[in-house]
Write a protein that holds these residues in place. Structure first.
Motif, short mmCIF file in Angstrom:
data_model
loop_
_atom_site.label_atom_id
_atom_site.label_comp_id
_atom_site.label_asym_id
_atom_site.label_seq_id
_atom_site.Cartn_x
_atom_site.Cartn_y
_atom_site.Cartn_z
N ALA A 106 15.49 52.48 41.76
CA ALA A 106 15.13 52.16 43.14
C ALA A 106 16.32 52.22 44.08
O ALA A 106 16.16 52.55 45.27
CB ALA A 106 14.49 50.78 43.20
N THR A 109 16.99 55.47 46.00
CA THR A 109 15.87 55.73 46.90
C THR A 109 15.98 54.87 48.14
O THR A 109 15.79 55.34 49.28
CB THR A 109 14.53 55.42 46.19
OG1 THR A 109 14.45 56.18 44.98
CG2 THR A 109 13.35 55.78 47.07
N GLU A 110 16.32 53.60 47.93
CA GLU A 110 16.45 52.67 49.06
C GLU A 110 17.54 53.13 50.02
O GLU A 110 17.37 53.08 51.25
CB GLU A 110 16.74 51.27 48.54
CG GLU A 110 15.57 50.65 47.78
CD GLU A 110 15.95 49.45 46.94
OE1 GLU A 110 15.05 48.85 46.33
OE2 GLU A 110 17.17 49.12 46.87
N THR A 112 18.67 56.18 50.44
CA THR A 112 18.24 57.42 51.10
C THR A 112 17.41 57.10 52.33
O THR A 112 17.60 57.69 53.40
CB THR A 112 17.44 58.30 50.13
OG1 THR A 112 18.23 58.56 48.96
CG2 THR A 112 17.09 59.64 50.78
N TRP A 113 16.50 56.13 52.19
CA TRP A 113 15.68 55.76 53.34
C TRP A 113 16.51 55.04 54.41
O TRP A 113 16.25 55.18 55.61
CB TRP A 113 14.48 54.91 52.91
CG TRP A 113 13.38 55.80 52.43
CD1 TRP A 113 13.00 56.04 51.14
CD2 TRP A 113 12.57 56.64 53.25
NE1 TRP A 113 11.99 56.96 51.10
CE2 TRP A 113 11.70 57.35 52.39
CE3 TRP A 113 12.48 56.85 54.62
CZ2 TRP A 113 10.77 58.26 52.85
CZ3 TRP A 113 11.55 57.76 55.09
CH2 TRP A 113 10.69 58.46 54.21
N ILE A 157 13.25 60.03 41.40
CA ILE A 157 13.62 59.58 42.74
C ILE A 157 12.83 60.34 43.79
O ILE A 157 12.37 59.76 44.78
CB ILE A 157 15.14 59.73 42.96
CG1 ILE A 157 15.89 58.79 42.01
CG2 ILE A 157 15.51 59.45 44.41
CD1 ILE A 157 17.39 58.92 42.07
N GLN A 160 9.50 58.77 44.16
CA GLN A 160 9.58 57.52 44.92
C GLN A 160 9.72 57.82 46.41
O GLN A 160 9.10 57.15 47.25
CB GLN A 160 10.77 56.69 44.44
CG GLN A 160 10.62 56.14 43.03
CD GLN A 160 11.87 55.42 42.56
OE1 GLN A 160 12.93 55.51 43.18
NE2 GLN A 160 11.75 54.70 41.47
N MET A 161 10.52 58.81 46.74
CA MET A 161 10.68 59.20 48.14
C MET A 161 9.35 59.64 48.73
O MET A 161 9.02 59.30 49.88
CB MET A 161 11.69 60.35 48.24
CG MET A 161 13.12 59.96 47.95
SD MET A 161 13.81 58.87 49.21
CE MET A 161 13.66 59.89 50.67
N SER A 206 15.69 66.11 52.08
CA SER A 206 16.37 65.18 51.19
C SER A 206 16.54 65.80 49.81
O SER A 206 15.57 66.31 49.23
CB SER A 206 15.57 63.87 51.09
OG SER A 206 16.32 62.87 50.46
N HIS A 208 17.27 65.89 45.83
CA HIS A 208 17.11 65.06 44.64
C HIS A 208 17.10 65.94 43.39
O HIS A 208 16.12 65.96 42.63
CB HIS A 208 15.84 64.21 44.75
CG HIS A 208 15.84 63.34 45.96
ND1 HIS A 208 16.62 62.21 46.06
CD2 HIS A 208 15.21 63.49 47.16
CE1 HIS A 208 16.46 61.67 47.25
NE2 HIS A 208 15.62 62.42 47.94
N SER A 237 22.43 62.80 46.28
CA SER A 237 22.37 63.32 44.92
C SER A 237 23.75 63.72 44.42
O SER A 237 24.46 62.92 43.82
CB SER A 237 21.39 64.50 44.86
OG SER A 237 21.26 64.98 43.55
#
Length: 323
Positions: A106, A109-110, A112-113, A157, A160-161, A206, A208, A237
């Motif tokens: 996670a 991913t967090e 990235t956002w 990931i 998740q994105m 993005s 990944h 990444s």
């Protein structure tokens, strides 16, 4: 006689607090290094007497010429289950056991956002104005709803994105060389017909992917030319997937609107590097995986790896795969 273990690149001075190292203290002496060794000879001199090394991702590289100068090294533990900076073939040849650790997916991913939101709503500029008495509302944010989130890679990931992007009301488009329509459809994502379509239609691109010979410099000058001038590139990444020179030119010339970056060719990045100065770059110092739960997982597994080695029960060994 006790073995000696060095923990490298413990920048935040937390490695020994993130796990119970006391379970091995009767057999192993632990020492943490908190600064990055920029000079390879200084690195070798500092660690040549250690039998065990615990390293953090790709912060310090271990090619064959370094491994050969560490005659006492028996166990090399990397956080994560993949580390492109370790020469596994050389390690096998030299009788060095290499092990990995699990991690929490996670955290990257967090981040990235966080970069997407920071760029789209100009958070750094607005926060600086807020703190320094600058203009009240000086920018207009870019809304995410109905925009296209392009995912270069749809692994754990990437998936998740996609889920978070869908919750934001975004259109999700994905592509990678071996991505199938079935895998994309399973997570409600549209498969781009080509990399070129992904680049041309993405408002936020993005990355990944795993860095490999196939993906190295996959995004270069030609690819940037296909992107919208209003588009943003997000890379948490690996830096090597993007041609850094071409990216800098694209940012300087307004070929793309900006970039959110957490990974760089050389880390730590030089103080005077141009990426530290470009106004359309939101950068973080490779902290995608740097979270409390991730660090606990890393270092608890490192302790287990050492226990396994001491008990002739190797855990999570990384093996060189012959091509």
């Amino acid at each position: 006689m006790k073995l000696n273990c060095a923990i490298l690149d413990d920048y935040q001075h937390v490695a020994e607090q993130m796990a119970d190292w006391s379970v091995i203290e009767s057999q192993v002496n632990i020492h943490s290094y908190h600064e990055y060794f920029e000079d390879r000879n200084e690195l070798i001199e500092a660690i040549q007497d250690y039998e065990i090394l615990v390293i953090m991702r790709e912060r310090t590289k271990f090619p064959e010429d370094v491994l050969r100068k560490l005659p006492n090294l028996k166990l090399l533990i990397t956080t994560g289950m993949r580390n492109a900076s370790i020469d596994l073939k050389a390690a096998e040849k030299l009788g060095i056991t290499v092990c990995g650790t699990r991690g929490k997916g996670a955290a990257p991913t967090e981040l990235t956002w966080a970069l997407i939101h920071g760029l789209s709503r100009h958070l750094i500029q607005e926060n600086e104005a807020f703190r320094n008495g600058g203009a009240w509302q000086s920018t207009i944010g870019v809304g995410l709803q109905d925009k296209t989130l392009g995912l270069l890679g749809l692994g754990k990931i990437g998936q998740q994105m996609a889920l978070i992007g869908q919750a934001m009301g975004m259109h999700i488009l994905a592509w990678s060389e071996h991505l199938t329509p079935e895998r994309a459809e399973a997570v409600g994502v549209q498969l781009a017909t080509s990399k070129e379509q992904l680049l041309a239609e993405s408002d936020f691109l993005s990355i990944h992917l795993v860095l490999s010979d196939r993906t190295r410099r996959m995004i270069g000058a030609q690819e940037f030319a296909l992107m919208k001038p209003s588009a943003y590139l997000i890379n948490t990444s690996r830096a090597g997937i993007v041609d850094q020179t071409a990216m800098i030119e694209a940012l300087q010339q307004g070929i793309i609107a900006g970039a959110g970056l957490d990974v760089f060719d050389t880390e730590p990045l030089a103080d005077d590097h141009i990426l530290r100065k470009l106004p359309n770059v939101l950068g973080t110092p490779h902290i995608g995986y740097v979270s409390d739960d991730n660090y606990k997982c890393f270092y608890e597994d490192a302790v287990e790896d050492i226990q396994g080695y001491l008990n002739n029960d190797i855990q999570r060994q990384l093996i060189y795969v012959r091509k």
